[in-house]
Design an enzyme around this catalytic site. Structure first.
Site, short mmCIF file in Angstrom:
data_model
loop_
_atom_site.label_atom_id
_atom_site.label_comp_id
_atom_site.label_asym_id
_atom_site.label_seq_id
_atom_site.Cartn_x
_atom_site.Cartn_y
_atom_site.Cartn_z
N CYS A 398 0.99 -1.23 0.08
CA CYS A 398 0.21 0.05 -0.16
C CYS A 398 0.82 1.34 -0.05
O CYS A 398 1.41 1.60 -1.10
CB CYS A 398 -0.86 -0.11 1.09
SG CYS A 398 -2.33 1.28 0.98
N HIS A 525 -3.58 -5.45 -0.14
CA HIS A 525 -2.97 -6.07 1.26
C HIS A 525 -3.01 -7.30 1.33
O HIS A 525 -4.04 -7.98 1.66
CB HIS A 525 -3.74 -5.42 2.36
CG HIS A 525 -3.45 -3.80 2.77
ND1 HIS A 525 -2.71 -3.54 3.75
CD2 HIS A 525 -4.02 -2.83 2.48
CE1 HIS A 525 -2.78 -2.04 3.74
NE2 HIS A 525 -3.65 -1.75 2.89
N GLU A 527 -1.71 -9.52 3.08
CA GLU A 527 -1.62 -10.22 4.31
C GLU A 527 -3.09 -10.44 4.90
O GLU A 527 -3.20 -11.48 5.58
CB GLU A 527 -1.05 -9.03 5.44
CG GLU A 527 -1.72 -8.08 5.64
CD GLU A 527 -1.55 -6.77 4.80
OE1 GLU A 527 -1.89 -5.61 5.20
OE2 GLU A 527 -0.87 -6.85 3.76
#
Length: 593
Positions: A398, A525, A527
């Site tokens: 990001c 993102h 994750e």
């Protein structure tokens, strides 16, 4: 529908979220379909505008919901895909009731906490509990509900009242209450003290809820006489009192509960004993053993703004852990406060500045996570420059990706004032700009949020290979700014490639420096979709590059389905653990799970 309610007493931070997730995992392992609801009694509509220092990270769901980080635990443990409605807040309930009142739905009646707020809470729970979250048709079998905060908090009173009514309405065979409490050990006498839990349960019972199971947090297993005392004063059978003692990591918690037969106690309370299969946690146990026995370290420098509270980057840490376990490496995270790398710190606190740079230079890989605000931005840019110039594996997420573009424009293209308009609105070289659809007046829920598709532009780039040669991937986003599409051709001509773009081709999603061992930046993102058994592709790439085995993984990517589970890459992962059944990267049509 069966319901399991998890509450907490004495103090906050006892691990209700991990306990709820572990219970869900055990019930799922017993053959039941499980969903989860997290109740947060704060007045915020969602977690989107809350500071990471205040509440930890904001977890983002596929539908764009900005929710409590506990929902991330639920998704990781249960391998489910939740929605914004699985996070219930006081703000959402009051907003829905007030909206109904404004529309005249209450037909002139006085709108009160009881029954209107409490009814709205119960209706919300019933509605959301019946929505499948595992990709299958039909409602789940069990809903695990976690009530945030501590019993006795004034803001949670409407939820306690609603849940008391709900437990009566559901019936004794359909509702099980697990109360997580603290049994401290006083260092002076070394004795486990039961009085805090006694008071907590007494308070809970006075509010209309009776615990079926006590989960007691302590430094060591409960002694038999302590269990007897708790059973006597809390009116809970001894076999339903379990210890959540300290373990090396949270992957042990489901196994700890399994060993104490918590799932059997819950199934007995829900009248499901004998109607399910024996809990099979073989895969989870094997993965936990691998985690415990890892010896070969890999150091990742986390260059961030909120390094004082690790929960601010919880999903990033979990994704790094998933990838390192898949690569059979012991993860060592070096926390580097971005502002400590800046020149002003060298002048004001030279020792701090030197220590930060020593950590950065000693790392095998560098990760710059997302964030907001200008504090530490120059430090992140310096870390990115160091990674690029010194061939250190790098992953920017990001804001980290945006700053990689800014650094490249400054250092390679010679645009000294290159910047993001977030930090310098009047810059003459705006590499990163505010998105046209964003709001400049409202903060909550106005970003580009949720799952969006990224199409690969360069088939043989590292990212595409890591995703199993997919043509596109679906990942979760949370941002207001984007790389300026008017500067793309100039940047690409200088060697920085935008290998992934959205469906319009004008929004940059993935950037790579092809001449670098591993220099990847992503607008999304990754994750948030990483799972213990399905690590994120790009995090695997970072760990593999930092461990020196990336090339072997990239070469194997074209033979994903041909690689044996036990085939090992030199100094790397057992390939089947990463690629088997395409669980991580692609299901054959390019869709990333």
């Amino acid at each position: 529908m069966k319901y399991v309610l998890v509450t907490g007493g004495v103090v906050s931070g006892l691990g209700k979220g991990v306990t709820a997730s572990s219970i869900g995992l055990l019930l799922q392992a017993s053959g039941l379909r499980v969903t989860s609801i997290k109740i947060d009694p704060y007045l915020n509509t969602d977690a989107g505008t809350m500071s990471p220092f205040e509440h930890g990270e904001v977890f983002v769901l596929d539908d764009g919901g900005e929710v409590d980080l506990d929902l991330g635990n639920y998704e990781r443990f249960l391998n489910s895909t939740l929605t914004r409605d699985n996070n219930l807040t006081t703000g959402k309930i009051y907003q829905s009731v007030i909206d109904k009142e404004r529309k005249g739905d209450y037909l002139g009646r006085t709108v009160q906490v009881v029954p209107h707020i409490t009814d709205a809470i119960q209706e919300w729970i019933e509605r959301v509990a019946n929505v499948p979250v595992d990709g299958k048709e039909g409602p789940p079998d069990v809903c695990v509900i976690e009530l945030g905060g501590t019993i006795g908090d004034i803001e949670s009173m409407p939820f306690i009242e609603a849940l008391g009514q709900f437990s009566y309405k559901a019936g004794p065979d359909n509702f099980c209450l697990v109360h997580v409490s603290l049994v401290p050990v006083l260092s002076v006498v070394g004795e486990q003290k039961t009085k805090p839990t006694q008071h907590s349960v007494r308070r809970l019972r006075s509010l209309g809820l009776t615990p079926n199971i006590l989960a007691c947090r302590s430094t060591k297993a409960l002694e038999d006489n302590v269990k007897t005392k708790l059973s006597q004063f809390c009116h809970v059978p001894e076999e339903n009192i379990v210890t959540l003692y300290d373990v090396p990591n949270i992957w042990h918690v489901p196994l700890l509960l399994r060993d104490q037969k918590v799932h059997e106690a819950i199934l007995r309370e829900l009248n499901l004993l004998g109607k399910t299969v024996e809990a099979d946690v073989t895969e989870w146990t094997a993965r936990t053993k691998i985690y415990d026995t890892l010896q070969d370290p890999v150091k990742i420098a986390m260059v961030g703004k909120y390094t004082g509270l690790t929960d601010s980057y919880l999903s990033v840490l979990k994704a790094l852990l998933h990838a390192s376990v898949a690569c059979h490496k012991k993860l060592v995270v070096e926390w580097v406060a971005a502002s400590d790398l800046e020149e002003i710190t060298a002048q004001e606190a030279p020792d701090v500045h030197k220590a930060a740079w020593d950590l950065l230079k000693g790392a095998d890989g560098i990760l710059v996570p997302g964030g907001f605000g200008d504090r530490g931005v120059q430090g992140k840019i310096l870390a990115t420059k160091y990674a690029r110039e010194n061939q250190v594996p790098f992953l920017g997420i990001c804001l980290g990706m945006q700053l990689a573009v800014v650094e490249f424009a400054r250092s390679v293209l010679g645009f000294e004032d290159a910047n993001s308009t977030e930090f310098e609105p009047e810059t003459s070289s705006p590499c990163v700009i505010f998105m046209p659809e964003g709001s400049t007046t409202h903060m909550g829920g106005t970003m580009r949020l949720g799952s969006r598709r990224t199409h690969f532009q360069v088939p043989d780039c590292k990212s595409a290979k890591l995703y199993g040669n997919a043509k596109f991937v679906d990942e979760r986003h949370r941002h207001r700014y984007e790389v300026n599409p008017d500067m793309i051709s100039e940047i690409e001509n200088a060697g920085l490639s935008f290998v992934g773009k959205d469906e319009t081709g004008r929004r940059m999603e993935i950037v790579e420096l092809q001449s670098h061992p591993y220099f990847v930046g992503v607008q999304f993102h990754p994750e948030f979709k990483s799972r213990p058994g399905k690590p994120s592709a790009l995090f695997v790439g970072l760990i593999a590059a930092a461990s020196g085995c990336l090339e072997a993984i990239l070469q194997a990517s074209g033979k994903v389905n041909k690689v044996s589970t036990n085939t090992r890459v030199a100094n790397g992962p057992a390939m089947g653990s990463v690629y088997q059944n395409s669980n991580v990267y692609s299901n054959g049509n390019g869709l990333h799970h």
